[in-house]
Design a protein around this motif. Structure first.
Motif, short mmCIF file in Angstrom:
data_model
loop_
_atom_site.label_atom_id
_atom_site.label_comp_id
_atom_site.label_asym_id
_atom_site.label_seq_id
_atom_site.Cartn_x
_atom_site.Cartn_y
_atom_site.Cartn_z
N PHE A 93 1.00 -0.49 -0.05
CA PHE A 93 0.11 0.07 -0.36
C PHE A 93 0.68 1.17 -0.41
CE2 PHE A 93 -3.26 -2.70 2.12
CZ PHE A 93 -3.87 -3.22 0.80
N VAL A 94 0.59 1.88 -1.03
CA VAL A 94 0.80 3.36 -1.06
C VAL A 94 0.06 4.38 -0.66
CG1 VAL A 94 3.36 2.53 -2.35
CG2 VAL A 94 1.07 3.17 -3.38
N SER A 95 -0.84 4.66 -0.51
CA SER A 95 -1.80 5.92 -0.71
C SER A 95 -2.84 5.54 0.79
CB SER A 95 -2.65 5.97 -1.68
OG SER A 95 -2.39 5.13 -2.85
N SER A 96 -3.00 6.74 1.27
CA SER A 96 -3.99 6.48 2.59
C SER A 96 -5.28 6.48 2.23
CB SER A 96 -3.53 8.23 2.90
OG SER A 96 -3.68 9.15 2.25
N VAL A 97 -6.01 6.35 0.82
CA VAL A 97 -7.23 6.52 0.97
C VAL A 97 -7.23 5.20 -0.12
CG1 VAL A 97 -9.56 7.46 -0.21
CG2 VAL A 97 -7.76 9.37 1.26
N VAL A 98 -8.85 4.13 -0.20
CA VAL A 98 -8.39 3.46 -0.88
C VAL A 98 -8.33 3.46 -2.70
CG1 VAL A 98 -10.27 1.52 -1.67
CG2 VAL A 98 -9.89 1.61 1.04
N GLN A 99 -9.28 4.86 -2.90
CA GLN A 99 -9.49 4.83 -4.18
C GLN A 99 -8.36 4.99 -4.73
OE1 GLN A 99 -12.76 7.13 -5.02
NE2 GLN A 99 -11.45 9.30 -4.56
N GLU A 100 -7.58 6.20 -4.03
CA GLU A 100 -5.98 6.39 -4.85
C GLU A 100 -5.22 5.58 -4.69
OE1 GLU A 100 -5.00 9.47 -2.62
OE2 GLU A 100 -6.44 10.91 -2.94
N VAL A 102 -5.90 2.13 -5.56
CA VAL A 102 -6.23 1.48 -6.67
C VAL A 102 -6.24 2.10 -7.91
CG1 VAL A 102 -7.60 0.38 -7.75
CG2 VAL A 102 -8.38 0.13 -5.36
N ALA A 103 -6.03 3.64 -8.00
CA ALA A 103 -5.66 5.01 -9.08
C ALA A 103 -4.54 4.62 -9.19
CB ALA A 103 -6.28 5.92 -9.12
N PHE A 104 -3.74 3.72 -8.31
CA PHE A 104 -1.69 4.40 -8.38
C PHE A 104 -1.32 4.05 -9.40
CE2 PHE A 104 2.28 3.01 -7.25
CZ PHE A 104 3.10 4.42 -6.86
N GLY A 105 -1.75 2.58 -9.85
CA GLY A 105 -1.07 1.76 -10.67
C GLY A 105 -1.63 2.61 -12.13
N PRO A 106 -3.00 2.15 -12.49
CA PRO A 106 -3.33 2.83 -13.73
C PRO A 106 -2.71 4.91 -13.87
CG PRO A 106 -5.13 2.30 -12.45
CD PRO A 106 -4.02 2.19 -12.37
N GLU A 107 -1.84 5.52 -12.88
CA GLU A 107 -1.70 6.89 -13.16
C GLU A 107 -0.09 6.55 -13.46
OE1 GLU A 107 -2.34 8.44 -9.47
OE2 GLU A 107 -4.41 9.67 -10.20
N ASN A 108 0.67 6.26 -13.32
CA ASN A 108 1.81 5.34 -13.03
C ASN A 108 1.86 5.18 -14.39
OD1 ASN A 108 4.42 5.04 -12.10
ND2 ASN A 108 3.77 3.20 -10.34
N HIS A 134 -13.08 5.78 0.03
CA HIS A 134 -13.11 6.82 0.76
C HIS A 134 -12.25 6.60 1.57
CE1 HIS A 134 -14.47 9.46 -1.70
NE2 HIS A 134 -16.05 9.07 -1.90
N ARG A 135 -12.27 5.02 2.09
CA ARG A 135 -11.45 4.73 3.63
C ARG A 135 -10.25 4.46 3.29
NH1 ARG A 135 -15.13 0.76 6.39
NH2 ARG A 135 -12.90 -0.01 7.97
N ALA A 136 -9.58 4.90 4.50
CA ALA A 136 -8.09 4.37 4.56
C ALA A 136 -7.49 2.87 5.01
CB ALA A 136 -6.91 5.39 6.56
N PRO A 137 -7.30 2.64 3.97
CA PRO A 137 -6.25 0.95 4.04
C PRO A 137 -5.95 0.36 5.42
CG PRO A 137 -5.23 2.40 2.10
CD PRO A 137 -5.97 3.27 2.30
N TYR A 138 -5.43 1.52 6.25
CA TYR A 138 -4.94 0.57 7.49
C TYR A 138 -5.58 1.04 8.22
CZ TYR A 138 -5.74 5.59 10.60
OH TYR A 138 -6.31 6.64 10.26
N THR A 139 -7.37 1.35 8.30
CA THR A 139 -8.42 1.11 8.77
C THR A 139 -9.07 -0.75 8.07
OG1 THR A 139 -10.33 2.28 7.46
CG2 THR A 139 -8.70 3.51 9.32
N LEU A 148 -8.69 -5.81 -0.97
CA LEU A 148 -7.96 -4.29 -2.05
C LEU A 148 -6.82 -4.63 -2.55
CD1 LEU A 148 -7.87 -0.86 -1.71
CD2 LEU A 148 -6.86 -1.13 0.10
N ALA A 149 -5.42 -5.07 -1.94
CA ALA A 149 -4.46 -5.41 -2.93
C ALA A 149 -4.63 -6.15 -4.43
CB ALA A 149 -3.61 -5.61 -2.07
#
Ligand code: ATP
Ligand code: ADP
Ligand code: MG
Ligand code: MG
Lengths: 274, 278
Positions: A93-100, A102-108, A134-139, A148-149
């Motif tokens: 996990f690299v983001s603090s929000v679930v949707q981000e 998932v978006a991380f790969g495509p953005e990259n 909008h949840r934080a992955p750590y929660t 999520l992964a």
């Protein structure tokens, strides 16, 4: 889709080199679902990490989806076509929000902005995490993190997906959902490699590779491998429950008409015995 | 009673919204019990055992250990640390020393044991977890495979010889041989008087070693009884995303006497088929 020719690997440690893979040779066809079984420390994850160049190649030749894994210029492309879901999802996990997340790969990979929203939504839906955008992955709880992964990998729709014990923390129902999803992805043409300690999951694979001490001990259809007591014993593994029942009865002089792989087959075999 | 939960509630704050994670949990756990905890992903199992271990504070309600409220201002939490061992769901995060030996010995740092005694405990714990002590002691924990890390982390908890052992999905990631050896070890510790609580999705493993099962569903206690009792509610469990053990499922399908362990099932099946054959 994955061709390994005499792949060897050694980790560097304080006490010198530690060889963990020896002449691994195997060939996985496009669209296959493969299970890899073996004891803790036998080299499963090491092999997986070589497949998408998380570890550098040392010996032999390994091509994945046509990419030579030792070609450093192609590493970025290679990782897009070969996605990986790790044993422990927190590590990816690299983001603090679930949707981000998932978006991380495509953005990259510079997927057009306007497409990303739909991709993220679809990926989260596939792993039944709708509403968690909008949840934080750590929660999330352990199992939710695993899902999520998986969504993060699906967002790039890679040709090969390696699941390194991705179901280890899931409840039985979620586990079945993820396995069904692996099957669905396979039907859509993805090549699936699952590393697992649940032999009952390996039953679903087209072929099973048994690893021991950094070597491939056997590679064949699920039935050839999982019902073969000698091979499974040699790899220090347990057969599926159904097959174990067959051999335990055999030891008592009761011979069922066939060695069953699944619970359904066991019921059938007992039925036919009567 | 060694552990008592009274009207325990836990809420998490989620972007300003409060969500109920656990509601009105009442539970009594006697000294020396071996309890399995089941429940679908996200139902609150980890939160529940973290409350028992004093790692989380309840929103309301009480956690009593040996009669004392562990969240009272007057409670000395070092007492708790002395008697309770806790294996995290991802215990490998707890590994941070430079060698496996130092990691396992860490829990004994503040004990009054001599160096020799510490070494004996560390050796025992690592051997119990299936390692060759000499080969593993100087390894860096970071240089281990996933399952090996988990086993080292568990050894670190075992070395302290806690009275109460709480294990959050400890067998996920262990290979079958390591898993069976570990379950055997837990049974031995239980026979020696340790109170054990183990969260697991593996119904076969729980049937093999737990005496009592507690099922959590949606933050509430849904079922609580012997393994036989709980597994007789196969339908209810399946609605909660859970499976019964292989033996339980098969004995029902084959109309054999209900058994929950593999061994008992095979015995019953042998009797039936052997009898039929004659
Ligand atoms: N970074 C590292 N440095 C040195 N040795 C390592 C490193 N990572 C793994 N090893 C060693 O390499 C061997 C293979 O590890 P690997 O992680 O591939 O095993 P695995 O088959 O995935 O096991 P598990 O079932 O426990 O996940 C093990 O003996 C391990 O201790
Ligand atoms: N720190 C936190 N903040 C907000 N919500 C959380 C937090 N930790 C866990 N949760 C939520 O609480 C619920 C229960 O989590 P957990 O106790 O980890 O479940 P389990 O162990 O049964 O999978 C889940 O819905 C999870 O998303
Ligand atoms: Mg691994
Ligand atoms: Mg949990």
């Amino acid at each position: 889709m994955i061709q390994a020719q005499n792949v060897g690997f050694a980790y560097e440690t304080d006490e010198g080199l530690r060889r963990v893979l020896h002449e691994v040779t195997l060939s996985i066809q496009s669209g296959e679902m493969i299970a890899v079984l073996g004891q803790n420390g036998c080299g499963k994850s090491t092999f997986a990490r070589l497949c998408n160049a998380l570890l550098p190649m040392q010996e032999g030749k390994l091509t994945v989806a046509g990419f030579d894994t030792s070609d450093k210029k192609m590493t970025f492309e290679l990782r897009r076509v070969c996605g990986m879901v790790f044993q422990n999802p927190d590590n990816q996990f690299v983001s603090s929000v679930v949707q981000e997340e998932v978006a991380f790969g495509p953005e990259n990979y510079e997927v057009p902005r306007q497409d990303i929203g739909a991709i993220v939504k679809a990926a989260l839906h596939q792993v039944a995490l709708d509403g968690f955008e909008h949840r934080a992955p750590y929660t999330l709880s352990g199992g939710q993190k695993q899902r999520l992964a998986i969504a993060g990998v699906l967002a790039l729709s890679p040709k090969v997906i390696i699941f390194d014990e991705a179901t280890a923390m899931l409840d039985p129902m979620c586990r079945r959902e993820v396995l069904a999803m692996m099957k669905k992805l396979q039907a859509q043409g993805h090549t699936i490699v699952m590393i697992t300690h649940y032999v009952e999951e390996a039953v679903l694979a087209d072929r099973v590779a048994l690893m021991q001490d950094g070597k491939i001990l056997a590679f064949g259809t699920a039935r050839e491998i999982l019902c073969d007591k000698e091979k499974m014993d040699a790899a220090k593994l347990l057969m599926p429950h159904a097959a174990r029942v067959y051999y335990d009865l055999l030891a008592e002089g009761i011979t069922l008409p066939m060695c069953p792989l699944t619970e359904e087959e066991l019921l059938e075999a007992i039925c036919r015995f009567n | 009673m060694q552990i008592q939960l009274k009207q325990l509630c836990l809420q998490y704050d989620c972007e300003g919204r409060k969500s109920d994670v656990l509601q009105d949990i009442d539970l009594q756990i006697g000294r020396g019990e071996f309890i399995g905890i089941m429940g679908r992903t996200g139902c609150g199992k980890t939160s529940l055992v973290q409350l028992m271990a004093g790692l989380l504070t309840p929103t309301s309600g009480q956690v009593l250990i040996d009669g004392e409220d562990i969240n009272s201002r007057h409670y000395d939490k070092t007492i708790l640390r002395g008697k309770l061992g806790y294996v995290f769901q991802y215990p490998e995060y707890q590994l941070f020393e430079t060698t496996v030996y130092r990691d396992v010995a860490f829990a004994l740092k503040y004990s009054k044991l001599s160096k020799k005694e510490v070494e004996a405990r560390v050796r025992q714990a690592l051997e119990d977890m299936g390692f060759d002590f000499a080969a593993i002691r100087e390894e860096s924990p970071l240089a281990l495979s996933g399952g090996e890390k988990r086993r080292v982390a568990i050894a670190g908890v075992l070395a302290a010889q806690p009275e109460i052992l709480i294990l959050d999905e400890p067998i996920a990631g262990l290979d079958p041989q390591a898993r069976d050896a570990f379950l055997k070890l837990l049974k031995k510790l239980h026979a020696q008087g340790t109170t054990i609580l183990m969260i697991s999705h593996n119904a076969d493993a729980l049937a093999d070693c737990a005496h009592r099962l507690i099922v959590i569903n949606d933050g509430k206690k849904a079922l609580d009884g012997t393994v036989e009792e709980v597994f007789s509610h196969e339908e209810v469990l399946s609605q909660m995303h859970l499976d019964v053990s292989f033996a339980s499922r098969m004995s029902k399908k084959l109309a054999l006497p209900h058994s929950v362990t593999y061994e008992a099932f095979v015995q019953n099946l042998k009797a039936k088929l052997g009898g039929d054959a004659q």
